[in-house]
Motif scaffolding. Structure first.
Motif, mmCIF file in Angstrom:
data_model
loop_
_atom_site.group_PDB
_atom_site.id
_atom_site.type_symbol
_atom_site.label_atom_id
_atom_site.label_comp_id
_atom_site.label_asym_id
_atom_site.label_seq_id
_atom_site.Cartn_x
_atom_site.Cartn_y
_atom_site.Cartn_z
ATOM 1 N N ASP B 11 19.359 4.248 -23.764
ATOM 2 C CA ASP B 11 20.295 3.411 -24.522
ATOM 3 C C ASP B 11 20.108 1.930 -24.214
ATOM 4 O O ASP B 11 20.288 1.084 -25.086
ATOM 5 C CB ASP B 11 21.739 3.845 -24.243
ATOM 6 C CG ASP B 11 22.155 4.995 -25.154
ATOM 7 O OD1 ASP B 11 21.247 5.643 -25.693
ATOM 8 O OD2 ASP B 11 23.355 5.243 -25.313
ATOM 9 N N LEU B 12 19.756 1.622 -22.952
ATOM 10 C CA LEU B 12 19.503 0.227 -22.612
ATOM 11 C C LEU B 12 18.257 -0.276 -23.337
ATOM 12 O O LEU B 12 18.235 -1.387 -23.867
ATOM 13 C CB LEU B 12 19.336 0.059 -21.092
ATOM 14 C CG LEU B 12 20.594 0.282 -20.256
ATOM 15 C CD1 LEU B 12 20.308 0.016 -18.791
ATOM 16 C CD2 LEU B 12 21.723 -0.619 -20.740
ATOM 17 N N ARG B 17 15.822 -3.232 -27.994
ATOM 18 C CA ARG B 17 15.062 -3.252 -29.251
ATOM 19 C C ARG B 17 15.931 -3.744 -30.399
ATOM 20 O O ARG B 17 15.429 -4.224 -31.399
ATOM 21 C CB ARG B 17 14.547 -1.839 -29.580
ATOM 22 C CG ARG B 17 13.651 -1.239 -28.549
ATOM 23 C CD ARG B 17 12.197 -1.512 -28.833
ATOM 24 N NE ARG B 17 11.406 -1.251 -27.654
ATOM 25 C CZ ARG B 17 10.789 -0.096 -27.406
ATOM 26 N NH1 ARG B 17 10.850 0.865 -28.292
ATOM 27 N NH2 ARG B 17 10.115 0.085 -26.297
ATOM 28 N N ARG B 18 17.247 -3.530 -30.271
ATOM 29 C CA ARG B 18 18.158 -3.982 -31.325
ATOM 30 C C ARG B 18 19.082 -5.027 -30.739
ATOM 31 O O ARG B 18 20.280 -4.818 -30.635
ATOM 32 C CB ARG B 18 18.985 -2.796 -31.836
ATOM 33 C CG ARG B 18 18.234 -1.896 -32.767
ATOM 34 C CD ARG B 18 19.194 -0.985 -33.492
ATOM 35 N NE ARG B 18 19.987 -0.189 -32.580
ATOM 36 C CZ ARG B 18 20.331 1.082 -32.801
ATOM 37 N NH1 ARG B 18 19.955 1.670 -33.886
ATOM 38 N NH2 ARG B 18 21.064 1.747 -31.937
ATOM 39 N N LYS B 19 18.499 -6.145 -30.338
ATOM 40 C CA LYS B 19 19.269 -7.169 -29.624
ATOM 41 C C LYS B 19 20.476 -7.625 -30.430
ATOM 42 O O LYS B 19 21.520 -7.936 -29.882
ATOM 43 C CB LYS B 19 18.374 -8.356 -29.321
ATOM 44 C CG LYS B 19 17.369 -8.101 -28.226
ATOM 45 C CD LYS B 19 16.749 -9.406 -27.790
ATOM 46 C CE LYS B 19 15.460 -9.197 -27.039
ATOM 47 N NZ LYS B 19 14.356 -8.741 -27.920
ATOM 48 N N ASP B 21 22.736 -6.235 -32.155
ATOM 49 C CA ASP B 21 23.996 -5.513 -31.974
ATOM 50 C C ASP B 21 24.784 -6.029 -30.779
ATOM 51 O O ASP B 21 25.971 -6.325 -30.873
ATOM 52 C CB ASP B 21 23.721 -4.013 -31.782
ATOM 53 C CG ASP B 21 23.247 -3.382 -33.066
ATOM 54 O OD1 ASP B 21 23.155 -4.113 -34.063
ATOM 55 O OD2 ASP B 21 22.955 -2.178 -33.071
ATOM 56 N N ALA B 22 24.112 -6.141 -29.628
ATOM 57 C CA ALA B 22 24.800 -6.576 -28.414
ATOM 58 C C ALA B 22 25.164 -8.056 -28.503
ATOM 59 O O ALA B 22 26.226 -8.478 -28.044
ATOM 60 C CB ALA B 22 23.926 -6.311 -27.192
ATOM 61 N N LEU B 23 24.272 -8.846 -29.115
ATOM 62 C CA LEU B 23 24.526 -10.288 -29.200
ATOM 63 C C LEU B 23 25.712 -10.594 -30.118
ATOM 64 O O LEU B 23 26.476 -11.512 -29.847
ATOM 65 C CB LEU B 23 23.270 -11.020 -29.689
ATOM 66 C CG LEU B 23 22.157 -11.125 -28.639
ATOM 67 C CD1 LEU B 23 20.946 -11.829 -29.213
ATOM 68 C CD2 LEU B 23 22.652 -11.871 -27.402
ATOM 69 N N THR B 24 25.867 -9.802 -31.194
ATOM 70 C CA THR B 24 27.002 -10.006 -32.091
ATOM 71 C C THR B 24 28.305 -9.946 -31.312
ATOM 72 O O THR B 24 29.187 -10.787 -31.471
ATOM 73 C CB THR B 24 27.037 -8.902 -33.170
ATOM 74 O OG1 THR B 24 25.731 -8.730 -33.664
ATOM 75 C CG2 THR B 24 27.975 -9.257 -34.289
ATOM 76 N N VAL B 25 28.410 -8.924 -30.456
ATOM 77 C CA VAL B 25 29.627 -8.735 -29.671
ATOM 78 C C VAL B 25 29.871 -9.943 -28.776
ATOM 79 O O VAL B 25 30.986 -10.473 -28.693
ATOM 80 C CB VAL B 25 29.507 -7.443 -28.834
ATOM 81 C CG1 VAL B 25 30.660 -7.312 -27.875
ATOM 82 C CG2 VAL B 25 29.429 -6.232 -29.748
ATOM 83 N N LEU B 26 28.811 -10.408 -28.120
ATOM 84 C CA LEU B 26 28.942 -11.547 -27.207
ATOM 85 C C LEU B 26 29.360 -12.817 -27.946
ATOM 86 O O LEU B 26 30.250 -13.541 -27.506
ATOM 87 C CB LEU B 26 27.614 -11.796 -26.497
ATOM 88 C CG LEU B 26 27.373 -10.954 -25.254
ATOM 89 C CD1 LEU B 26 26.120 -11.419 -24.558
ATOM 90 C CD2 LEU B 26 28.570 -11.078 -24.325
ATOM 91 N N PHE B 27 28.693 -13.067 -29.076
ATOM 92 C CA PHE B 27 29.014 -14.265 -29.837
ATOM 93 C C PHE B 27 30.453 -14.226 -30.343
ATOM 94 O O PHE B 27 31.146 -15.224 -30.332
ATOM 95 C CB PHE B 27 28.044 -14.439 -31.011
ATOM 96 C CG PHE B 27 26.795 -15.163 -30.616
ATOM 97 C CD1 PHE B 27 26.853 -16.479 -30.182
ATOM 98 C CD2 PHE B 27 25.573 -14.527 -30.651
ATOM 99 C CE1 PHE B 27 25.712 -17.142 -29.785
ATOM 100 C CE2 PHE B 27 24.424 -15.183 -30.255
ATOM 101 C CZ PHE B 27 24.478 -16.498 -29.828
ATOM 102 N N LEU B 103 27.380 -1.303 -19.909
ATOM 103 C CA LEU B 103 26.340 -2.212 -19.417
ATOM 104 C C LEU B 103 25.896 -3.191 -20.502
ATOM 105 O O LEU B 103 25.552 -4.335 -20.200
ATOM 106 C CB LEU B 103 25.126 -1.414 -18.925
ATOM 107 C CG LEU B 103 25.323 -0.653 -17.615
ATOM 108 C CD1 LEU B 103 24.094 0.192 -17.312
ATOM 109 C CD2 LEU B 103 25.583 -1.621 -16.470
ATOM 110 N N THR B 104 25.921 -2.759 -21.769
ATOM 111 C CA THR B 104 25.437 -3.651 -22.822
ATOM 112 C C THR B 104 26.547 -4.494 -23.449
ATOM 113 O O THR B 104 26.262 -5.551 -23.985
ATOM 114 C CB THR B 104 24.731 -2.861 -23.949
ATOM 115 O OG1 THR B 104 25.590 -1.799 -24.350
ATOM 116 C CG2 THR B 104 23.416 -2.308 -23.496
ATOM 117 N N THR B 105 27.812 -4.038 -23.403
ATOM 118 C CA THR B 105 28.866 -4.879 -23.978
ATOM 119 C C THR B 105 29.858 -5.371 -22.932
ATOM 120 O O THR B 105 30.146 -6.559 -22.879
ATOM 121 C CB THR B 105 29.653 -4.147 -25.096
ATOM 122 O OG1 THR B 105 30.249 -3.005 -24.530
ATOM 123 C CG2 THR B 105 28.772 -3.742 -26.243
#
Lengths: 201, 221
Positions: B11-12, B17-19, B21-27, B103-105
């Protein structure tokens, strides 16, 4: 030895099938036939213990698969329509992850050999989304070559495959049967394999 | 245990590979929290007072945003079926997915929180406590969210239903998390809030993966 006794499947208020009986000894295979929507996939999912039957019982070597649980799951491989192949990963990564899930030790070389056998040499490291539909199926079917499962449950394994791949898969199934394996599959093609039983839904 | 680690690793790698998705949450987290100081203006006292609540609510909504993708892609391509068929316990694999989701969000939110806290003129000790509450709280959000994501899997309009289902369950985490920081800012002892938050986490670690697994099995039938 896989036996099904009086199996029934109900979807909503519609009975898809009922009173299904069959028994498969080692080396035998079952060809599930039926029109679209007859419940072929539902039957396979019931056999794979993914969904419970509305009625009836499935026994593996004389014991109910509900009781066996993980022991039964460890001995079967189920390849469905979607195939659990991740588009972002390469065939090699997909195969290695599948092996982790199946808890079978698989090294890189073995995985590469299996993919090469399925005509994916040189494409092992390419993300699956760049592959054609047939190559995707090949990447999925490579699991059959690396997993030592006794019972194969295959939903339309021949879809999207070319003539060469169909022959290769037939040979693989034949070898599995010769080694005392059991195969249950759905297919709209006729299968020239010995010791086959047919089941019409 | 091997299968658990392999699910996390996978999953990590997938998140890498699908950066997007995680970046949307951070932004989303960064933008929502920084809009408040801009909108309210430079009133340091007011900002300090509302900071814990805003950061916590933003973290809550940001976590929600990622929940839709926790199980849905794996459900669509059949990976979830294969996980259910694995000889390893399904619950363990689901736990792996929840850990990877945190870990990703969750973890990036925790790492960003002290910097965003500066926008609200929070003192150093409050920043530290805020980060600590989020460190305990975000795994709790992932765990509770996993139950909602599993229950709404495969439903039409599942996204809206997911928010309606999960947000009320997030209320205790919000109260104790933001409450701890607020208590400290006004000079009270924050340890009571922290203990309750940690107790909620301990409870969720035991029950949430089990509940999510049961819901997933129903969705797979």
């Amino acid at each position: 030895m896989l036996t099904a006794h009086d199996l029934a499947c109900v979807r909503g208020d519609r009975t898809l099938f009922s009173g299904i009986e069959f028994s498969l000894a080692p080396g035998e295979w079952l060809h599930v036939q039926g029109e679209n929507g007859a419940g072929k996939t539902s039957l396979l999912r019931i056999l794979a213990s993914l969904s419970p039957p509305a009625a009836g019982e499935i026994r593996w070597h004389g014991r109910s698969i509900r009781e066996l649980g993980a022991d039964y799951r460890a001995q079967l491989i189920f390849l469905g329509h979607h195939g659990a192949v991740k588009e972002e990963f390469s065939p090699l990564e997909n195969l290695l992850f599948a092996a982790h899930l199946d808890e079978v030790p698989l090294c890189r070389q073995e995985a590469q050999a299996a993919l090469a056998a399925f005509g994916l040499r040189g494409r092992e490291d390419l993300p699956v989304r760049f592959l054609s539909a047939g190559q995707k199926r090949r990447a999925l079917l490579a699991r059959l070559a690396v997993r030592r499962a006794c019972l194969w449950i295959l939903d339309e394994p021949f879809t999207a495959l070319d003539v060469k791949a169909v022959a290769m898969l037939s040979a693989l199934i034949e070898r599995h049967l010769a080694q005392g394996g059991i195969v249950v599959l759905t297919s709209h093609q006729s299968m020239p394999l010995p010791k086959g039983k047919a089941l019409s839904l | 245990m091997n299968a658990l680690l392999s699910v996390i690793r996978r999953d990590l790698l997938l998140a890498l590979r699908r950066k997007g998705d995680a970046l949307t949450v951070l932004f989303f987290f960064v933008i929502v929290t920084s809009l408040f100081p801009l909108g309210i203006g430079p009133e340091a006292n007011l900002l300090r007072k509302i900071a814990p609540g805003i950061l916590w609510v933003a973290a809550l909504l940001a976590t929600m945003l990622g929940l839709g993708r926790l199980f849905a892609p794996d459900h669509a391509d059949g990976t979830l079926e294969q996980m259910a068929l694995s000889p390893s316990p399904f619950g363990l694999l689901v736990m792996g997915k929840i850990i990877a989701h945190w870990l990703t969000t969750g973890m990036p939110l925790v790492a960003l929180a002290p910097f965003l806290g500066l926008l609200f003129d929070l003192p150093a000790d409050a920043l530290f406590l805020l980060t600590l509450t989020l460190l305990i709280g975000t795994p709790l959000l992932s765990l509770i969210g996993a139950i909602g994501a599993a229950l709404t899997l495969g439903l039409r309009g599942g996204g809206v239903l997911l928010s309606l289902l999960v947000l009320p369950l997030y209320v205790p985490a919000l109260i104790f998390g933001a409450g701890a920081v607020e208590a400290q800012i006004v000079g009270l002892d924050a340890s009571g809030h922290l203990s309750l938050l940690a107790a909620l986490l301990a409870l969720a670690v035991f029950f949430a993966p089990w509940a999510a697994t049961v819901a997933l099995r129903i969705a797979l039938e």
